[in-house]
Design a protein around this motif. Structure first.
Motif, PDB file in Angstrom:
ATOM      1  N   ILE A   3       0.824  -1.152  -0.079  1.00  0.00           N
ATOM      2  CA  ILE A   3       0.100   0.140   0.058  1.00  0.00           C
ATOM      3  C   ILE A   3       0.866   1.287  -0.051  1.00  0.00           C
ATOM      4  O   ILE A   3       1.837   1.419   0.858  1.00  0.00           O
ATOM      5  CB  ILE A   3      -0.926   0.029   1.352  1.00  0.00           C
ATOM      6  N   THR A   4       0.648   2.079  -0.983  1.00  0.00           N
ATOM      7  CA  THR A   4       1.395   3.228  -1.092  1.00  0.00           C
ATOM      8  C   THR A   4       0.643   4.628  -1.048  1.00  0.00           C
ATOM      9  O   THR A   4      -0.734   4.526  -1.282  1.00  0.00           O
ATOM     10  CB  THR A   4       2.056   3.369  -2.516  1.00  0.00           C
ATOM     11  N   ALA A   5       1.057   5.696  -0.263  1.00  0.00           N
ATOM     12  CA  ALA A   5       0.539   6.843  -0.297  1.00  0.00           C
ATOM     13  C   ALA A   5       1.114   7.883  -1.237  1.00  0.00           C
ATOM     14  O   ALA A   5       2.474   8.009  -1.305  1.00  0.00           O
ATOM     15  CB  ALA A   5       0.522   7.475   1.089  1.00  0.00           C
ATOM     16  N   VAL A   6       0.251   8.613  -2.189  1.00  0.00           N
ATOM     17  CA  VAL A   6       0.744   9.450  -3.033  1.00  0.00           C
ATOM     18  C   VAL A   6       0.356  10.930  -2.457  1.00  0.00           C
ATOM     19  O   VAL A   6      -0.784  11.132  -2.302  1.00  0.00           O
ATOM     20  CB  VAL A   6       0.263   9.563  -4.342  1.00  0.00           C
ATOM     21  N   ILE A   7       1.289  11.668  -1.898  1.00  0.00           N
ATOM     22  CA  ILE A   7       0.823  13.048  -1.438  1.00  0.00           C
ATOM     23  C   ILE A   7       1.215  14.096  -2.396  1.00  0.00           C
ATOM     24  O   ILE A   7       2.307  14.393  -2.987  1.00  0.00           O
ATOM     25  CB  ILE A   7       1.627  13.146   0.170  1.00  0.00           C
ATOM     26  N   ILE A  49       5.737   5.915   0.779  1.00  0.00           N
ATOM     27  CA  ILE A  49       4.988   7.332   0.539  1.00  0.00           C
ATOM     28  C   ILE A  49       5.999   7.908  -0.828  1.00  0.00           C
ATOM     29  O   ILE A  49       6.967   7.948  -0.780  1.00  0.00           O
ATOM     30  CB  ILE A  49       5.330   8.277   1.908  1.00  0.00           C
ATOM     31  N   ILE A  50       5.066   8.574  -1.851  1.00  0.00           N
ATOM     32  CA  ILE A  50       5.708   9.353  -2.754  1.00  0.00           C
ATOM     33  C   ILE A  50       5.090  10.750  -2.690  1.00  0.00           C
ATOM     34  O   ILE A  50       3.839  11.027  -2.663  1.00  0.00           O
ATOM     35  CB  ILE A  50       5.129   8.558  -3.971  1.00  0.00           C
ATOM     36  N   ILE A  76      10.689  11.574  -4.269  1.00  0.00           N
ATOM     37  CA  ILE A  76      10.081  13.005  -4.369  1.00  0.00           C
ATOM     38  C   ILE A  76      10.247  13.393  -5.793  1.00  0.00           C
ATOM     39  O   ILE A  76      11.193  13.298  -6.281  1.00  0.00           O
ATOM     40  CB  ILE A  76      10.929  13.969  -3.484  1.00  0.00           C
ATOM     41  N   THR A  77       8.986  13.585  -6.200  1.00  0.00           N
ATOM     42  CA  THR A  77       9.077  13.713  -7.779  1.00  0.00           C
ATOM     43  C   THR A  77       8.243  15.090  -8.019  1.00  0.00           C
ATOM     44  O   THR A  77       7.385  15.708  -7.545  1.00  0.00           O
ATOM     45  CB  THR A  77       8.152  12.486  -8.416  1.00  0.00           C
ATOM     46  N   LYS A  92       2.597   6.855 -11.533  1.00  0.00           N
ATOM     47  CA  LYS A  92       3.800   6.283 -12.294  1.00  0.00           C
ATOM     48  C   LYS A  92       4.936   5.819 -11.416  1.00  0.00           C
ATOM     49  O   LYS A  92       5.466   5.011 -11.856  1.00  0.00           O
ATOM     50  CB  LYS A  92       4.100   7.223 -13.382  1.00  0.00           C
ATOM     51  N   LYS A  93       5.123   6.314 -10.366  1.00  0.00           N
ATOM     52  CA  LYS A  93       6.299   6.109  -9.450  1.00  0.00           C
ATOM     53  C   LYS A  93       5.870   4.963  -8.537  1.00  0.00           C
ATOM     54  O   LYS A  93       6.855   4.173  -7.925  1.00  0.00           O
ATOM     55  CB  LYS A  93       6.699   7.257  -8.617  1.00  0.00           C
ATOM     56  N   ALA A  94       4.774   4.778  -8.235  1.00  0.00           N
ATOM     57  CA  ALA A  94       3.971   3.858  -7.395  1.00  0.00           C
ATOM     58  C   ALA A  94       4.163   2.489  -7.896  1.00  0.00           C
ATOM     59  O   ALA A  94       4.193   1.994  -8.874  1.00  0.00           O
ATOM     60  CB  ALA A  94       2.627   4.054  -6.975  1.00  0.00           C
TER      61      ALA A  94
END
Length: 229
Positions: A3-7, A49-50, A76-77, A92-94
């Motif tokens: 599970i990933t969080a995109v902030i 986290i991204i 960090i993108t 796309k990074k997840a």
């Protein structure tokens, strides 16, 4: 299950009256973005986290991550010209199964909201945190007169996180970009492609810190939670 969080932490701080990204403004001595990231850093369900931010803010984000010894931030993108494009860059990074998309300025999100939305996504396929509207809502005609009353029992203020299976929301975001479909949030994209989204139990404290008045409210909420400088 990963599970990933995109902030999504872009923004100019215009409505805040600030000369920099509002997520770097401080409440009780710590940056807004610190509180946001920490909520996901401390949550047992979140694996990584991204952070998506403006090109000129990437370095400051990295400094913040290092300063507070945050472990789960994997990327960090750079964001895009719109929130929609920024979310796409983050997706796309997840990697993994489920992704939570969250506004960087919603620094008061709690474990319960994260956990509820993840559980509802697993059970129903997609979920978004929301709370019932408190005010009486009216629709208006083209001349600005009241045209009717909206059923408050069926009307919600949708917040973030908004939670989806990664492969599905990534595919829908790509379709939306290809078709020039413009949306104000990720639920709107999912709705457009026929996805049913469960409304997870939210909290009225989960406000988006947008104006100076919001910062005052945010400080009061943090103090109520026992956080001090």
């Amino acid at each position: 299950m990963k599970i990933t969080a995109v902030i999504v932490a872009g923004g100019k701080g215009t409505r805040m009256g600030a000369d920099k990204n509002k997520v770097f403004l401080k409440i009780l001595g710590r940056e807004v973005l610190y509180y946001t990231i920490s909520a996901f850093e401390k949550n047992d369900k979140i694996d990584d986290i991204i952070v998506v931010t403006g090109k000129n803010d990437i370095e400051e984000c990295q400094i913040l991550v290092d300063k507070y010894d945050i472990k789960k931030v994997s990327y960090i993108t750079e964001g895009g010209a719109t929130r929609q494009e920024s979310v796409m860059n983050g997706l796309k990074k997840a990697e993994g199964d489920i992704v939570l998309i969250h506004d960087g300025a919603r620094a008061l999100v709690t474990d319960d909201e994260i956990n509820n939305s993840v559980a509802d996504c697993i059970k129903f396929g997609a979920a978004a945190v929301g709370v019932k509207c408190k005010d009486t809502l009216k629709s208006a005609d083209s001349d600005g007169f009241i045209a009717g009353t909206v059923d408050r029992e069926k009307t919600f203020m949708i917040q973030t996180p908004q939670v989806f299976y990664l492969d599905k929301i990534l595919d829908m975001h790509q379709k939306a970009l290809d078709e020039n479909f413009v949306a104000t949030d990720d639920c709107m994209i999912a709705e457009h492609y026929g996805v049913k989204i469960k409304i997870s139990d939210g909290n009225y404290d989960n406000i988006k810190l947008t104006t100076p008045e919001d910062m005052i409210i945010g400080e009061r909420i943090l103090r109520k939670r026992g956080i001090t400088e």
